[in-house]
Write an enzyme that holds these catalytic residues in place. Structure first.
Site, PDB file in Angstrom:
ATOM      1  N   GLY A  74       0.831  -1.193   0.000  1.00 63.84           N
ATOM      2  CA  GLY A  74       0.000   0.000   0.000  1.00 63.84           C
ATOM      3  C   GLY A  74       0.872   1.252   0.000  1.00 63.84           C
ATOM      4  CG  ASN A 153      -4.793   4.059   9.458  1.00 59.92           C
ATOM      5  OD1 ASN A 153      -5.031   5.049   8.757  1.00 59.92           O
ATOM      6  ND2 ASN A 153      -3.770   4.002  10.277  1.00 59.92           N
ATOM      7  CG  HIS A 203      -0.667  -6.404   4.988  1.00 64.65           C
ATOM      8  ND1 HIS A 203      -0.754  -6.037   6.305  1.00 64.65           N
ATOM      9  CD2 HIS A 203      -0.126  -5.334   4.350  1.00 64.65           C
ATOM     10  CE1 HIS A 203      -0.268  -4.808   6.457  1.00 64.65           C
ATOM     11  NE2 HIS A 203       0.108  -4.359   5.268  1.00 64.65           N
ATOM     12  CB  THR A 239      10.771 -10.816 -11.748  1.00 66.20           C
ATOM     13  OG1 THR A 239      11.800 -10.620 -12.716  1.00 66.20           O
ATOM     14  CG2 THR A 239      10.095 -12.162 -11.981  1.00 66.20           C
ATOM     15  CB  CYS A 327       3.782   4.630  24.601  1.00 68.02           C
ATOM     16  SG  CYS A 327       3.053   6.144  25.223  1.00 68.02           S
TER      17      CYS A 327
HETATM   18  C1  LIG Z   1      -1.759  -0.376   6.175  1.00 67.27           C
HETATM   19  C2  LIG Z   1      -2.021   0.913   5.489  1.00 67.27           C
HETATM   20  C3  LIG Z   1      -1.151   1.409   4.509  1.00 67.27           C
HETATM   21  C4  LIG Z   1       0.168   0.755   4.177  1.00 67.27           C
HETATM   22  O1  LIG Z   1       0.017  -0.457   3.493  1.00 67.27           O
HETATM   23  P1  LIG Z   1       1.298  -1.434   3.465  1.00 67.27           P
HETATM   24  O2  LIG Z   1       0.933  -2.488   2.498  1.00 67.27           O
HETATM   25  O3  LIG Z   1       1.474  -1.942   4.860  1.00 67.27           O
HETATM   26  O4  LIG Z   1       2.456  -0.602   3.013  1.00 67.27           O
HETATM   27  C5  LIG Z   1      -1.483   2.582   3.875  1.00 67.27           C
HETATM   28  N1  LIG Z   1      -2.615   3.229   4.165  1.00 67.27           N
HETATM   29  C6  LIG Z   1      -3.485   2.796   5.092  1.00 67.27           C
HETATM   30  C7  LIG Z   1      -4.747   3.542   5.338  1.00 67.27           C
HETATM   31  C8  LIG Z   1      -3.214   1.617   5.788  1.00 67.27           C
HETATM   32  O5  LIG Z   1      -4.073   1.198   6.719  1.00 67.27           O
END
Ligand SMILES: *Cc1c(COP(=O)(O)O)cnc(C)c1O
Length: 407
Positions: A74, A153, A203, A239, A327
């Site tokens: 992401g 998130n 993930h 790749t 923390c």
């Molecule tokens: C987890 C997350 C990402 C980062 O994704 P990764 O695959 O861990 O780099 C980006 N934006 C939000 C909102 C996320 O929750």
């Protein structure tokens, strides 16, 4: 911790790879190891499987397969999208984001300031909502791209993507959305939305770590971040992560079937968890916008105690959640999201995020509900901050609930 499997309520941090996803991936680590770019049939069969994954993912988000670029995360998708937007609008030097973006957007934007870009960070209200008038008036003829997340998130807040995209389109400005938390949880049809670029990550939807994707609308100009071979139509060299791509494709197919479950069963579990904690623990409040929230996320502030202390107590009971304050990652700063919402410092420190998935059950919620009031009462009795605490008059280092690492 006991041998019983944990109650996992940290799905906004990462999700378990679905068993069906893993099954579909396994042959691509062993007998089907061909390079999809090879001329021979052995590699070509692998290439067909990548095409299938691209179609499945396009189906989940209502896009066309050729609008999907596979990436490694992401974060990579966010970086590729924003850097492409500014590279293809080289005469524009202004970006607009929100104060509650994921670090993959926030820290990139702040980094770009050192390269001479101007960044406007739109604020949020006490519920974490964006002011669309403020957003609209921040747009200028110099704005190259607006990047606002689809869902947050930490709080689960869902942002008005269609309206933000419309404002951008009126002004001829590219619109990127970090949809990592939204994809697979809420329905979306990108063919009908004013979104130019969208990031997602495997993930967070029961595919493995290290695979992501970027949606680029067909008419939108694009510049690659990773330059090299001709993979992904020359839009992302390297790749292909074949098992990851196959896994993301399968996860997308499953998510498309499960979005209704997310919005019924998972929502009901989350709501029961939340209302029970509110009813059984004094001095607690929910962070976020109750009207526009992901069905799986619940972020609660517990007055007078620290999130870390609650997490450690939950961990002893085999319950995994996460904290809004940082923390544990070596900083005393509470969450930038809660701070942007104006949540008082102590409440921000006392925040806990529960994030559920289709793999949670009623029994999981029961286990959390059972232990939560006791944990809160015990920590409050030790808390130097709590008005009811016996130590209130004479707080000392050793009464710090998280063992003195955090104040
Ligand atoms: C987890 C997350 C990402 C980062 O994704 P990764 O695959 O861990 O780099 C980006 N934006 C939000 C909102 C996320 O929750």
């Amino acid at each position: 911790m006991t041998n019983t499997p944990p109650v996992y309520m940290d799905n906004n941090a990462t999700t378990a790879v679905d068993a069906e996803v893993l099954q579909e991936m396994l042959p691509f680590f062993s007998e089907r190891y061909g390079n999809p770019s090879s001329i021979h049939n052995f590699g070509g069969g692998v290439g067909k499987k990548i095409d299938e994954a691209r179609c499945r993912l396009a189906g989940l988000i209502g896009a066309r397969p050729d609008e999907i670029i596979f990436t490694a995360s992401g974060s990579e998708s966010d970086n590729t999208a924003i850097r492409s937007a500014i590279a293809t609008n080289a005469d524009r030097r202004h970006l607009v984001i929100s104060k509650v973006e994921h670090p993959a957007v926030l820290n990139l934007a702040r980094h770009l300031v050192t390269g001479g870009f101007r960044v406007t960070e739109i604020g949020v209200d006490a519920m974490g909502r964006i002011d669309l008038d403020e957003l609209s008036s921040s747009l200028t003829d110099d704005t190259a791209v607006v990047s606002i997340m689809w869902a947050n998130n930490e709080t689960g807040n869902i942002y008005p993507i269609e309206r933000i995209g419309a404002l951008c389109r009126e002004r001829g400005i590219l619109f990127h959305t970090d949809a990592v938390q939204a994809v697979g949880r809420i329905p979306m049809r990108l063919s009908e939305l004013p979104v130019d670029l969208l990031s997602l990550s495997g993930h967070k939807l029961h595919a493995p770590k290290g695979i992501g994707a970027l949606y680029v609308r067909r008419a939108v100009r694009f510049e690659a971040l990773v330059i090299g071979g001709h993979q992904e139509g020359g839009r992302r060299a390297g790749t292909e992560n074949v098992p990851g791509i196959v896994g993301l494709g399968k996860a997308a197919e499953l998510a498309a079937e499960r979005i209704p479950i997310e919005n019924s069963m998972v929502r009901a579990l989350r709501d029961r968890l939340e209302s029970s904690i509110l009813a059984s623990c004094p001095d607690v409040s929910v962070n976020g916008d109750p009207e526009n929230r992901l069905p799986n996320t619940c972020n609660i502030s517990f007055g007078y105690i620290e999130g870390e202390a609650i997490l450690l107590s939950l961990d002893i009971h085999g319950i995994c959640a996460s904290s809004g304050s940082a923390c544990t990652s070596g900083s005393l700063e509470p969450s930038h999201v809660l701070r942007a919402m104006g949540v008082p410092f102590t409440s921000a420190h006392g925040s806990v995020r529960f994030s559920l998935s289709v793999q949670n059950s009623d029994a999981d919620v029961d286990r959390v509900i059972q232990v939560m009031p006791g944990i809160v009462a015990k920590l409050r009795a030790m808390s130097p901050f709590s008005p009811e605490a016996p130590y209130f008059q004479n707080a000392s280092q050793d009464t710090c609930p998280s063992g003195g690492s955090c104040s």
